[in-house]
Design a protein around this motif. Structure first.
Motif, PDB file in Angstrom:
ATOM      1  N   THR A  15       0.834  -1.203   0.000  1.00 17.48           N
ATOM      2  CA  THR A  15       0.000   0.000   0.000  1.00 17.48           C
ATOM      3  C   THR A  15       0.868   1.252   0.000  1.00 17.48           C
ATOM      4  OG1 THR A  15      -1.804  -1.147   1.140  1.00 17.48           O
ATOM      5  CG2 THR A  15      -1.807   1.247   1.266  1.00 17.48           C
ATOM      6  N   ILE A  19       1.111   4.137  -2.986  1.00 15.82           N
ATOM      7  CA  ILE A  19       0.902   5.568  -2.711  1.00 15.82           C
ATOM      8  C   ILE A  19       2.094   6.374  -3.241  1.00 15.82           C
ATOM      9  CG2 ILE A  19       0.738   7.311  -0.879  1.00 15.82           C
ATOM     10  CD1 ILE A  19      -0.913   5.142   0.710  1.00 15.82           C
ATOM     11  N   TYR A  23      -0.589   6.219  -6.802  1.00 12.76           N
ATOM     12  CA  TYR A  23      -1.915   5.596  -6.787  1.00 12.76           C
ATOM     13  C   TYR A  23      -2.735   6.149  -5.623  1.00 12.76           C
ATOM     14  CZ  TYR A  23      -0.310   2.013 -10.069  1.00 12.76           C
ATOM     15  OH  TYR A  23       0.164   1.349 -11.163  1.00 12.76           O
ATOM     16  N   THR A  24      -4.049   6.193  -5.826  1.00 10.73           N
ATOM     17  CA  THR A  24      -4.981   6.534  -4.745  1.00 10.73           C
ATOM     18  C   THR A  24      -5.593   5.223  -4.277  1.00 10.73           C
ATOM     19  OG1 THR A  24      -5.486   8.642  -5.787  1.00 10.73           O
ATOM     20  CG2 THR A  24      -7.075   7.827  -4.168  1.00 10.73           C
ATOM     21  N   LEU A  26      -8.383   3.094  -2.797  1.00  9.72           N
ATOM     22  CA  LEU A  26      -9.835   3.217  -2.645  1.00  9.72           C
ATOM     23  C   LEU A  26     -10.375   2.256  -1.590  1.00  9.72           C
ATOM     24  CD1 LEU A  26     -10.732   3.396  -6.452  1.00  9.72           C
ATOM     25  CD2 LEU A  26     -10.361   5.305  -4.872  1.00  9.72           C
ATOM     26  N   CYS A  41      -7.227   0.283  -6.091  1.00  9.56           N
ATOM     27  CA  CYS A  41      -6.646   1.616  -6.199  1.00  9.56           C
ATOM     28  C   CYS A  41      -6.844   2.172  -7.607  1.00  9.56           C
ATOM     29  CB  CYS A  41      -5.174   1.590  -5.814  1.00  9.56           C
ATOM     30  SG  CYS A  41      -4.139   0.459  -6.773  1.00  9.56           S
ATOM     31  N   GLN A  42      -6.402   3.401  -7.773  1.00 11.50           N
ATOM     32  CA  GLN A  42      -6.568   4.064  -9.055  1.00 11.50           C
ATOM     33  C   GLN A  42      -5.407   5.030  -9.276  1.00 11.50           C
ATOM     34  OE1 GLN A  42     -10.447   5.882  -9.320  1.00 11.50           O
ATOM     35  NE2 GLN A  42     -10.583   5.412 -11.481  1.00 11.50           N
ATOM     36  N   LYS A  43      -4.928   5.089 -10.512  1.00 11.47           N
ATOM     37  CA  LYS A  43      -3.887   6.062 -10.860  1.00 11.47           C
ATOM     38  C   LYS A  43      -4.438   6.971 -11.955  1.00 11.47           C
ATOM     39  CE  LYS A  43       1.104   6.331 -11.471  1.00 11.47           C
ATOM     40  NZ  LYS A  43       2.324   5.537 -11.612  1.00 11.47           N
ATOM     41  N   LYS A  45      -7.688   8.172 -14.250  1.00  9.04           N
ATOM     42  CA  LYS A  45      -9.144   8.207 -14.189  1.00  9.04           C
ATOM     43  C   LYS A  45      -9.697   7.184 -15.185  1.00  9.04           C
ATOM     44  CE  LYS A  45     -12.804  11.702 -14.282  1.00  9.04           C
ATOM     45  NZ  LYS A  45     -13.446  11.303 -13.043  1.00  9.04           N
TER      46      LYS A  45
END
Length: 119
Positions: A15, A19, A23-24, A26, A41-43, A45
Motif C-alpha cells: 500500500t 501511494i 496511486y490513490t 480506494l 486503487c486508481q492512478k 481516471k
C-alpha cells in the motif's frame, strides 16, 4: 513473524509503495462471498486497479506470484465484478500482482502490471 503477520505486513508495505507511485487507495481487504480483494486503487481516471499481494519469506517453493492460481484469479474476478456493480462504477479494470520477498537478508518488491486478464 507468523504467516498472517507476514501477509498483513506485505499488504501494508505494498500500500505504501502504491501511494509513493501515485496511486490513490480506494479500498483494502474488500470481501464478497468469502473471497477478497487485497487492494483496490486508481492512478488514471477510468481505470480501476485491483492488486493481489503475495508475500513470502523464501523462494524455496517458487516465486510469490506463482501462488496466484487460476482458481484464485477466478475468485478475484468474481469479487471485482461485485465491487464494480456495488459501487456503480463505469471503469476499465486492470489486475496487478505485487510479489514481496521478505526475510532477514532481503526485502524485495516486484510490481507486475496487467498480471492476468479476466475472460
Amino acid at each position: 513473524m507468523t504467516h498472517n503477520e507476514l501477509g498483513e505486513w506485505g499488504e501494508e508495505y505494498a500500500t505504501l509503495y502504491l501511494i509513493k507511485q501515485g496511486y490513490t487507495i480506494l479500498d483494502r481487504n474488500w470481501f464478497y462471498n468469502k473471497a477478497e480483494i487485497d487492494i483496490v486503487c486508481q492512478k488514471e481516471k477510468g481505470t480501476l486497479v485491483v492488486v493481489e499481494v503475495k508475500t513470502r519469506n523464501s523462494e524455496f517453493f517458487g516465486d510469490p506470484q506463482t501462488f496466484v492460481t487460476p482458481a484464485k484469479i477466478k475468485n478475484i474476478v468474481k469479487v471485482t465484478d461485485e465491487y464494480v456493480v456495488s459501487n456503480d462504477l463505469d471503469v476499465e479494470v486492470r489486475f496487478d500482482i505485487i510479489a514481496i520477498l521478505k526475510n532477514e537478508k532481503q526485502e524485495e518488491l516486484t510490481h507486475f502490471e496487467d498480471a492476468f486478464y479476466h475472460f
